[in-house]
Scaffold this active site. Structure first.
Site, PDB file in Angstrom:
ATOM      1  N   LYS A  39       5.595  -1.536  15.179  1.00 52.99           N
ATOM      2  CA  LYS A  39       4.641  -2.160  14.326  1.00 52.99           C
ATOM      3  C   LYS A  39       4.367  -3.384  15.822  1.00 52.99           C
ATOM      4  O   LYS A  39       5.021  -3.679  16.509  1.00 52.99           O
ATOM      5  CB  LYS A  39       5.441  -3.029  13.598  1.00 52.99           C
ATOM      6  N   GLU A  90      16.998  -7.155  19.771  1.00 48.60           N
ATOM      7  CA  GLU A  90      16.682  -7.884  22.201  1.00 48.60           C
ATOM      8  C   GLU A  90      16.117  -9.285  21.326  1.00 48.60           C
ATOM      9  O   GLU A  90      14.590  -9.006  20.930  1.00 48.60           O
ATOM     10  CB  GLU A  90      16.509  -6.805  22.640  1.00 48.60           C
ATOM     11  N   CYS A 144      11.584 -13.705  27.980  1.00 47.02           N
ATOM     12  CA  CYS A 144      12.634 -13.976  27.388  1.00 47.02           C
ATOM     13  C   CYS A 144      14.240 -13.621  28.754  1.00 47.02           C
ATOM     14  O   CYS A 144      15.238 -14.163  28.434  1.00 47.02           O
ATOM     15  CB  CYS A 144      13.269 -12.521  26.202  1.00 47.02           C
ATOM     16  N   GLU A 165      13.796 -22.752  24.262  1.00 46.16           N
ATOM     17  CA  GLU A 165      13.102 -21.795  25.013  1.00 46.16           C
ATOM     18  C   GLU A 165      11.728 -21.683  25.180  1.00 46.16           C
ATOM     19  O   GLU A 165      11.782 -21.841  24.699  1.00 46.16           O
ATOM     20  CB  GLU A 165      13.418 -19.919  24.293  1.00 46.16           C
TER      21      GLU A 165
END
Length: 486
Positions: A179, A253, A287, A387
């Protein structure tokens, strides 16, 4: 204008349940790059059914590892032949600067080769010597495929994220429903073309661009055996809860807020240049970006001045221009999110050294952000804890190495990090104290042979190499009677 009016389901291009296309727009100027259909739950059901049938009755899980390895080698060769096209397409879709997408192509080969080496050396079946010499049996331990894998990936580095999951899953004999994000429909359709040409049996792989609701339908599907997800920590928590309800295997992750520590003896010129690539890669939409810079108080203003000069020297603009270092954010909402964090930093009392919440002049049509540096940042500030996912760096002072370790570890995340020192052995000793899944010393790149993943809220499980391959297998132990001499 690129048009994709079919979906790649079970290894073939098929008619979707909805033919209404989505406009794929350029982050550079918001012009339409192409139009492509998106998957709906009915398409997910077809893809999962094909994968289930291919796993339960098809040849792929029962194919010898050497044959699966040969298929992945073909896939890698096909991708290498179209590397320039892939790089340009991702730059157009994502706004990633061309230097970054081009530099990533050899990395994809190294990633694949590490998995291939692991598969060649993997203990697919081993016979264990009994701990009791008198035991009347022997144990045969097999590593078998988990089943049908739902691989769900983000938009920011689509080929790397996709292949990090597809390759080990296929090498282990699983079938896969990938996906992908709607923004990456064009580049991921190209990946589907490569998969079609690689020689996989019917039903083994599907590639579905879809929204979050359709993604959740995939994750909750009862015929999915394992979920492999890369994305935000918030989404990861939701996926983990859904997987827990159904006892699905899951690997996550997730996000990061990584620190790079300049030890007092570091070569600041080299370290600051390392920030260019370790902290501002992919426009900061990464990330693993090391966006918290920890500097000793004795050299703090020297570090701030050096970073200011670096950031102001980086060309911002059209990602297709080879001179550009930082391109636009992928979407308007992501641009606004980053700008809001810049405003938050000012409100929190951090010193705005360079940049700010103004869009770069002449680039208002795109999703651009001015690269920004904050100093005098307290570890408790939001800009030091959350973040941001954009070209925003914060510099935090520390008193001694114990203080640096404390600040570096003062985060809910633990994905990446870096250490700079004139003494590599000292840097290695310091790196051992950081609670994070990956630490680079003096700008060394992240390798693909060792495991990659996060501590704390940065995820569960590992990718890359033999460890990453193993996460797509289940252990089976078979005990066999052993005749003993009398």
């Amino acid at each position: 204008m690129i048009t994709r009016n079919q979906l790649f389901v079970g290894g073939a291009w098929t008619t979707p349940s909805s033919t209404e296309p989505l406009d794929i727009v350029s982050p550079h100027d918001n012009s339409v790059l192409g139009r492509a259909v998106q998957a709906l739950p009915a398409d997910v059901d077809r893809a999962v059914a094909a994968a289930r049938l291919a796993f339960d009755e098809g040849p792929w899980p029962r194919t010898a590892p050497a044959e699966r390895i040969a298929v992945i080698r073909r896939l890698t060769a096909l991708r290498e032949q179209r590397a320039a096209e892939i790089a340009a397409l991702i730059s157009a879709e994502n706004g990633s600067a061309l230097w970054f997408t081009q530099a990533g192509q050899p990395g994809l080969t190294r990633q694949a080769n590490a998995y291939l080496k692991a598969a060649e050396e993997f203990g697919w079946e081993q016979t264990l010597e009994p701990s009791d010499p008198a035991a009347p049996f022997r144990s045969v331990v097999r590593r078998e495929a988990v089943g049908v894998v739902a691989a769900v990936i983000p938009w920011n580095s689509p080929f790397s994220s996709a292949l990090a999951k597809i390759i080990p899953a296929l090498l282990a004999g699983n079938t896969v429903v990938l996906k992908v994000s709607p923004e990456n429909t064009l580049s991921m359709s190209l990946l589907a073309d490569l998969l079609a040409d690689a020689g996989l049996p019917e039903g083994v792989v599907s590639v579905l661009p879809a929204d979050r609701e359709t993604s959740e339908h995939l994750v909750k599907h009862p015929d999915i055996d394992k979920i492999a997800f890369t994305g935000s920590t918030r989404a990861g928590r939701r996926i983990a809860s859904l997987a827990g309800e159904q006892l699905k295997r899951v690997s996550l992750e997730l996000g990061g807020k990584s620190a790079v520590v300049f030890l007092p003896d570091a070569d600041l010129g080299a370290a600051i240049q390392g920030v260019k690539f370790g902290s501002l890669l992919n426009n900061g939409e990464s990330c693993i970006a090391q966006t918290r810079v920890l500097a000793p108080r004795s050299r703090y203003e020297e570090v701030v001045a050096g970073l200011k000069d670096l950031i102001e020297s980086l060309p911002v603009g059209d990602p297709a221009d080879e001179k550009t270092f930082i391109g636009p954010m992928i979407r308007r909402d992501q641009q606004q999110r980053v700008l809001d964090y810049v405003r938050t930093g000012v409100e929190e009392g951090a010193r705005l050294v360079t940049g700010g919440a103004e869009v770069p002049a002449g680039l208002e049509a795109g999703n651009y952000v001015t690269p920004t540096l904050f100093a005098d940042v307290d570890p408790s500030m939001r800009i030091a804890q959350e973040e941001i996912f954009g070209p925003v760096l914060v510099v935090l002072p520390y008193d001694d190495e114990d203080d640096a370790v404390r600040i570096a570890n003062d985060s809910e995340y633990g994905l990446s990090g870096g250490v700079w020192s004139a003494d590599p052995a000292h840097a290695l000793a310091f790196a051992r104290r950081i609670r994070t899944g990956t630490v680079t010393v003096n700008g060394a790149p992240i390798g693909f042979d060792g495991p990659f993943g996060g501590f704390k809220a940065s995820g569960l499980g590992r990718e890359y190499g033999a460890v990453g391959l193993g996460t797509y297998t289940e252990y089976k132990t078979i005990t066999v009677p052993e005749k003993k001499d009398r």
